[in-house]
Design an enzyme around this catalytic site. Structure first.
Site, mmCIF file in Angstrom:
data_model
loop_
_atom_site.group_PDB
_atom_site.id
_atom_site.type_symbol
_atom_site.label_atom_id
_atom_site.label_comp_id
_atom_site.label_asym_id
_atom_site.label_seq_id
_atom_site.Cartn_x
_atom_site.Cartn_y
_atom_site.Cartn_z
ATOM 1 N N ALA A 411 0.867 -1.177 0.000
ATOM 2 C CA ALA A 411 0.000 0.000 0.000
ATOM 3 C C ALA A 411 0.904 1.228 0.000
ATOM 4 C CB ALA A 411 -0.918 -0.007 1.227
ATOM 5 N N GLU A 412 1.213 1.714 -1.191
ATOM 6 C CA GLU A 412 2.199 2.785 -1.327
ATOM 7 C C GLU A 412 1.780 4.062 -0.610
ATOM 8 O OE1 GLU A 412 2.800 -0.199 -4.498
ATOM 9 O OE2 GLU A 412 1.049 0.919 -3.790
ATOM 10 N N ALA A 439 10.116 2.140 -9.199
ATOM 11 C CA ALA A 439 9.607 3.510 -9.263
ATOM 12 C C ALA A 439 8.263 3.586 -9.973
ATOM 13 C CB ALA A 439 10.620 4.410 -9.958
ATOM 14 N N ASP A 440 8.065 2.732 -10.962
ATOM 15 C CA ASP A 440 6.826 2.744 -11.744
ATOM 16 C C ASP A 440 5.589 2.460 -10.875
ATOM 17 O OD1 ASP A 440 9.209 1.598 -12.792
ATOM 18 O OD2 ASP A 440 8.239 1.265 -14.709
ATOM 19 N N HIS A 483 8.136 -1.763 -14.607
ATOM 20 C CA HIS A 483 9.447 -2.174 -14.109
ATOM 21 C C HIS A 483 10.592 -1.450 -14.802
ATOM 22 C CE1 HIS A 483 6.773 -5.517 -13.033
ATOM 23 N NE2 HIS A 483 7.601 -5.742 -12.022
#
Length: 681
Positions: A411-412, A439-440, A483
């Site tokens: 859960a970013e 990062a994506d 990715h």
């Protein structure tokens, strides 16, 4: 309120002096609420006002149970009574409403009706309703870790539970058993959207009834005594049992959602009259009279006194200074750690080389040893012997323990939001988070990223999140979608955050150390294709530091300036050597730092070579190179002998198949070809 809990609050057992204070608070608050729209009509301010009338009981109770010495309060935009009951003065309420420089919430920088007093732990929160639940959970994590006996209270409407970050916050608080009270003020509407269009349950709190370690309490938010009892019980449970509580208060919204809303467009006359009949203030007054606690004359005297309080506050607030437009650049970013040991971020050390991944791992451990108030979490960062997808955090939990190094839910928003919250507890805390495994995957956290980016500015310098966001970035790994993309160009459009993108091991160590020692937010981009590459390995001096905003000339040249960073630095250096064989002398500048940007080094080189190319891995269209090109065109146009040349990815996603990836991403061959075109211009 006192930490000694009463048996039960009733009209009969609360003494008359307390009842007089309660009624005064409720009446003054209502007069402020009703007066607010007049400021807009008179063009004085308060251009956003969300009336709280109908929420009086629960908001009064929240404020009365808040202890500024031990608790943290995260109110939402309708929480005027909450903040007034918690101790803000009528003058402070008006100063916020008319956006004066002396507004204690943020000096007029934030939207009106966003009340706060950071010095009292009444936090300045954004307009993104419910997102502050994550901050409340983060500060509660710190309270638990440091042993502070208090509660974190977060408040908003029931419709906010439709937001994913509210779910993430409640899920995380219940899993970690954190001292949080989530107050849901249920008035039946999310602006004009009725509750049945938000959730199938009649009471939104019951959506969470299956959560372990979580208590749900319901109360009548229109009734002062029921609300006081419910808040007392909620706080008692959190402190004694050590588990979070959802307190759902049934309220009514007497007026429109805000002064930009017209509720007569979606509520019929019967409903509008119906909610007025349930006015909490009128009910409280009737009870005081019914049980002979006060006479009509006594209550009238209190109401007249309340009118005087509001008038006096109004007069004082109007005389307060307006914000000074010359201060708009104050508190965008705090001053960083100075990194004076290596002022140019360059060294001549000798010894064994470290790989990029080793340098990052080593620096993290060194800084954790140096500062015991440092923490790291993220997805997959601490599971037995594994340390993230690329083993960057390998061995950290074993050395520093699971309270300082732990894996987070997938859960970013939760990862970033709780970092913001935890850093609110004490300015000495430094937090490193792996914002996403790649990062994506960071996009779900963008709401928290944006919110955190302007915390320092919005609060007029009263709070800044001290966190470093690590992101494994870029392609050249055959990763494909999610990715192999680059996001630094998009992030750079949002002020308030430093963004660094090292290529070599020493720069990674030095920039990471500077980021972790600095106040404020830093995004630390890691070119994951180079983690174990011999090309990025270097000697790393002990305690190496690299200042922000200092580019490094990796190769001196006289014919062309090549500006780059990250993965493409390796290809640019390779291309420069091939071009040298053909008599083209290329100067290669490694930016290292994107925000702040070293314009001085760039412009100095442009003035020398007169021809420039910008190379980066991201797409040429709208990539960060566009900004560099624009700066050169604006500030060094007279020195150019040709248009600035840009090399980057095609305006497509990055494909998975290596053949597609090669066609999309820049490489040495493409850089050489572009340089030759530039020289021939």
């Amino acid at each position: 309120m006192s930490s000694i809990y009463p048996k039960i609050y009733t009209i009969k057992n609360v003494d008359k002096e307390a009842l007089e204070k309660w009624y005064t608070t409720l009446v003054v608050g209502r007069k402020l609420d009703e007066r607010a729209p007049n400021y807009l009509k008179q063009a004085i301010g308060w251009s956003y006002h969300a009336p709280y009338a109908g929420h009086d009981g629960i908001q009064f109770a929240i404020g009365q149970h808040f202890n500024k010495e031990t608790d943290h309060l995260f109110p939402y935009y309708r929480d005027m009574m909450t903040c007034f009951s918690a101790g803000l003065t009528a003058e402070e309420i008006i100063l916020n409403g008319i956006s004066k420089a002396t507004d204690v919430a943020g000096g007029g920088r934030h939207m009106s009706n966003h009340f706060a007093k950071p010095e009292w732990n009444i936090h300045n929160v954004s307009s993104c309703t419910g997102n502050h639940d994550l901050h409340a959970v983060g500060v509660a994590r710190a309270m638990k870790y440091y042993g502070q006996k208090g509660v974190s209270i977060t408040s908003h409407g029931e419709s906010s539970t439709s937001e994913g970050y509210v779910y993430e916050a409640i899920n995380g608080a219940s899993r970690e058993k954190l001292p949080v009270i989530f107050v849901l003020q249920d008035n039946g509407y999310g602006i004009s959207v009725p509750k049945h269009m938000q959730t199938a349950n009649r009471k939104a709190a019951n959506n969470f009834s299956g959560f372990k370690n979580l208590r749900i309490i319901h109360c009548n938010g229109k009734d002062v005594f029921d609300s006081m009892n419910a808040m007392a019980e909620a706080k008692k449970h959190v402190l004694e049992v050590g588990e979070p509580v959802i307190l759902q208060a049934n309220c009514v919204r007497i007026e429109s959602h805000s002064n930009s809303d017209r509720h007569e467009l979606y509520r019929n006359e019967f409903e509008r009259n119906y909610v007025r009949e349930y006015d909490p203030l009128a009910k409280f007054k009737r009870m005081l009279l019914k049980y002979n606690r006060f006479t009509e004359d006594e209550l009238l005297a209190i109401e007249e006194q309340a009118t005087t309080i509001v008038k006096d506050a109004h007069k004082k607030a109007l005389k307060a200074p307006d914000p000074d437009p010359s201060t708009i650049f104050d508190f965008v970013m705090p001053e960083p750690y100075p990194a004076n040991k290596y002022p140019d971020g360059v060294h001549q050390a000798e010894g064994d080389k470290l790989k990029l991944v080793e340098a990052i791992n080593k620096t993290l451990k060194e800084e954790f040893r140096s500062n015991p108030d440092t923490f790291i979490w993220g997805q997959d960062v601490a599971n037995k012997e594994k340390g993230g997808a690329f083993n960057v955090t390998k061995g950290m939990q074993q050395e520093f323990g699971e309270k300082r190094v732990f894996s987070a839910p997938i859960a970013e928003d939760y990862i970033v939001g709780t970092a913001n919250g935890m850093s609110r507890f004490n300015d000495k805390i430094r937090i490193v988070i792996e914002g996403a495994e790649f990062a994506d995957y960071f996009w779900p956290a963008m709401e928290q990223y944006v919110d955190s980016s302007h915390d320092y500015w919005r609060s007029n310098g009263q709070f800044v999140p001290n966190m470093t966001i690590r992101l494994a970035s870029g392609g050249y790994i055959g990763g494909g979608l999610y990715h192999s993309q680059n996001i630094e160009g998009a992030l750079a459009t949002i002020p308030g955050v430093r963004i660094v993108y090292p290529t070599f091991a020493d720069d990674a160590a030095g920039l990471l150390r500077t980021a972790m020692r600095s106040r404020g937010m830093t995004v630390f981009m890691e070119p994951k294709a180079l983690y174990n590459s011999p090309q990025a390995a270097t000697v790393v001096p002990d305690d190496f530091e690299v200042p922000f905003g200092k580019a490094r000339i990796r190769r001196k040249g006289a014919d062309v300036t090549l500006i780059t960073y990250g993965n493409t630095l390796i290809y640019s250096l390779e291309a420069a050597e091939k071009l040298a064989e053909e008599g083209i002398d290329v100067e290669v500048i490694d930016l290292r730092s994107i925000v702040p940007l070293d314009k001085e080094t760039i412009l100095s080189s442009v003035k020398k070579t007169n021809k420039v190319m910008v190379v980066h891995e991201d797409k040429v269209f709208a990539g960060f190179g566009s900004e560099i090109t624009s700066i050169i065109m604006e500030e060094a146009f007279e020195f150019l002998d040709a248009p600035v040349k840009r090399v980057g990815s095609t305006y497509t996603p990055v494909g998975f198949n290596r053949i597609l990836e090669k066609a999309i991403l820049p490489n040495a061959e493409k850089i050489v070809a572009a340089a030759k075109e530039l020289v021939a211009f």
